[in-house]
Enzyme design. Sequence first.
Site, PDB file in Angstrom:
ATOM      1  CB  THR A 106      66.739 -67.125 -43.850  1.00  0.00           C
ATOM      2  OG1 THR A 106      66.250 -66.039 -44.655  1.00  0.00           O
ATOM      3  CG2 THR A 106      66.175 -66.970 -42.438  1.00  0.00           C
ATOM      4  CG  ASP A 198      74.779 -55.856 -51.381  1.00  0.00           C
ATOM      5  OD1 ASP A 198      74.254 -55.180 -52.291  1.00  0.00           O
ATOM      6  OD2 ASP A 198      74.114 -56.507 -50.556  1.00  0.00           O
TER       7      ASP A 198
HETATM    8  O1  LIG Z   1      71.204 -65.894 -55.427  1.00  0.00           O
HETATM    9  P1  LIG Z   1      70.807 -65.246 -54.159  1.00  0.00           P
HETATM   10  O2  LIG Z   1      71.459 -65.874 -52.959  1.00  0.00           O
HETATM   11  O3  LIG Z   1      69.320 -65.123 -53.993  1.00  0.00           O
HETATM   12  O4  LIG Z   1      71.414 -63.771 -54.164  1.00  0.00           O
HETATM   13  C1  LIG Z   1      71.317 -62.954 -55.287  1.00  0.00           C
HETATM   14  C2  LIG Z   1      70.491 -61.740 -55.001  1.00  0.00           C
HETATM   15  O5  LIG Z   1      71.188 -60.886 -54.071  1.00  0.00           O
HETATM   16  C3  LIG Z   1      71.236 -59.573 -54.606  1.00  0.00           C
HETATM   17  O6  LIG Z   1      70.127 -58.817 -54.251  1.00  0.00           O
HETATM   18  P2  LIG Z   1      69.888 -58.315 -52.741  1.00  0.00           P
HETATM   19  O7  LIG Z   1      68.984 -59.260 -52.028  1.00  0.00           O
HETATM   20  O8  LIG Z   1      71.191 -57.981 -52.103  1.00  0.00           O
HETATM   21  O9  LIG Z   1      69.034 -57.005 -52.951  1.00  0.00           O
HETATM   22  P3  LIG Z   1      69.501 -55.592 -53.544  1.00  0.00           P
HETATM   23  O10 LIG Z   1      69.654 -55.788 -55.017  1.00  0.00           O
HETATM   24  O11 LIG Z   1      68.390 -54.677 -53.188  1.00  0.00           O
HETATM   25  O12 LIG Z   1      70.795 -55.214 -52.890  1.00  0.00           O
HETATM   26  C4  LIG Z   1      71.292 -59.821 -56.086  1.00  0.00           C
HETATM   27  O13 LIG Z   1      70.994 -58.681 -56.832  1.00  0.00           O
HETATM   28  C5  LIG Z   1      70.312 -60.954 -56.280  1.00  0.00           C
HETATM   29  O14 LIG Z   1      68.984 -60.536 -56.457  1.00  0.00           O
HETATM   30  O1  LIG Z   2      77.995 -61.834 -53.493  1.00  0.00           O
HETATM   31  C1  LIG Z   2      76.786 -61.512 -53.520  1.00  0.00           C
HETATM   32  C2  LIG Z   2      75.753 -62.423 -53.219  1.00  0.00           C
HETATM   33  C3  LIG Z   2      74.464 -61.998 -53.292  1.00  0.00           C
HETATM   34  N1  LIG Z   2      74.185 -60.719 -53.620  1.00  0.00           N
HETATM   35  C4  LIG Z   2      75.170 -59.823 -53.903  1.00  0.00           C
HETATM   36  O2  LIG Z   2      74.887 -58.646 -54.195  1.00  0.00           O
HETATM   37  N2  LIG Z   2      76.441 -60.251 -53.830  1.00  0.00           N
HETATM   38 MG   LIG Z   3      72.107 -56.309 -52.199  1.00  0.00          MG
END
Ligand SMILES: O=P(O)(O)OC[C@H]1O[C@H](OP(=O)(O)OP(=O)(O)O)[C@H](O)[C@@H]1O
Ligand SMILES: O=c1cc[nH]c(=O)[nH]1
Ligand SMILES: [Mg+2]
Length: 207
Positions: A106, A198
């Site tokens: 989602t 990521d």
């Molecule tokens: O703008 P958005 O679409 O919300 O995506 C951005 C988010 O995605 C990543 O975290 P993630 O959910 O991958 O978690 P992580 O840091 O634990 O890997 C990043 O650090 C942000 O918090």
């Molecule tokens: O490109 C992306 C988008 C969301 N969160 C990440 O860590 N990388």
């Molecule tokens: Mg992440």
Amino acid sequence: MDVRVIDHPLAKARLSTMRDARTDNATFRAALQELTLMLLYEAIRDGEVAEEVIHTPVARTTGYRLANPPLLVPVLRAGLGMADQAHRLIPEARMGFIGLSRDERTLRPTPYLESLPDDLSGCPVMVLDPMLATGGSMVYTINLLHQRGATDITAICTLAAPEGIDRLSESGLPVRLVTASVDDRLNESGFIVPGLGDAGDREYGPR
Ligand SMILES: O=P(O)(O)OC[C@H]1O[C@H](OP(=O)(O)OP(=O)(O)O)[C@H](O)[C@@H]1O
Ligand SMILES: O=c1cc[nH]c(=O)[nH]1
Ligand SMILES: [Mg+2]
């Protein structure tokens, strides 16, 4: 919304290290720390300063300090890699924590940690998260801060997608963005293109 892109040769170099798929986890974390220093240094440029009389070994003069140190809020996991460096730069800052994980299907943020002071009125806040993609995680975070009375909020993101900037801007929340790059777009999986993959996985390894 005020968007400041730090277009500095050293920022570009560190960001390129982070983007490069060959960069290992330790080198990625080191580059993120150095880039955090540059972004925060610029973000705090307009911060209010207080003056005080100090004495050098030679003469009396005016000394300066931050009048109102910010609350730093790393968004876990990926924002944790920015936290220590930010705290080294502003040692008098307080720190709060948000934990969010984006649902891969989602693309909505799932919260798992919230540790913030109750009252943030009058307190500048710096949110630390390397990635602004759809903007869902940042809007969620800024909403929490705004509900606690924060009205001076800065999002510090190494990378931002135009879609995330639009979402943040349309939220009407009191936030400005400091970033090292506005990238091209999001792909069908919600990843920033060209991006860096990521960020959490690149810092700490896959979940
Ligand atoms: O703008 P958005 O679409 O919300 O995506 C951005 C988010 O995605 C990543 O975290 P993630 O959910 O991958 O978690 P992580 O840091 O634990 O890997 C990043 O650090 C942000 O918090
Ligand atoms: O490109 C992306 C988008 C969301 N969160 C990440 O860590 N990388
Ligand atoms: Mg992440």
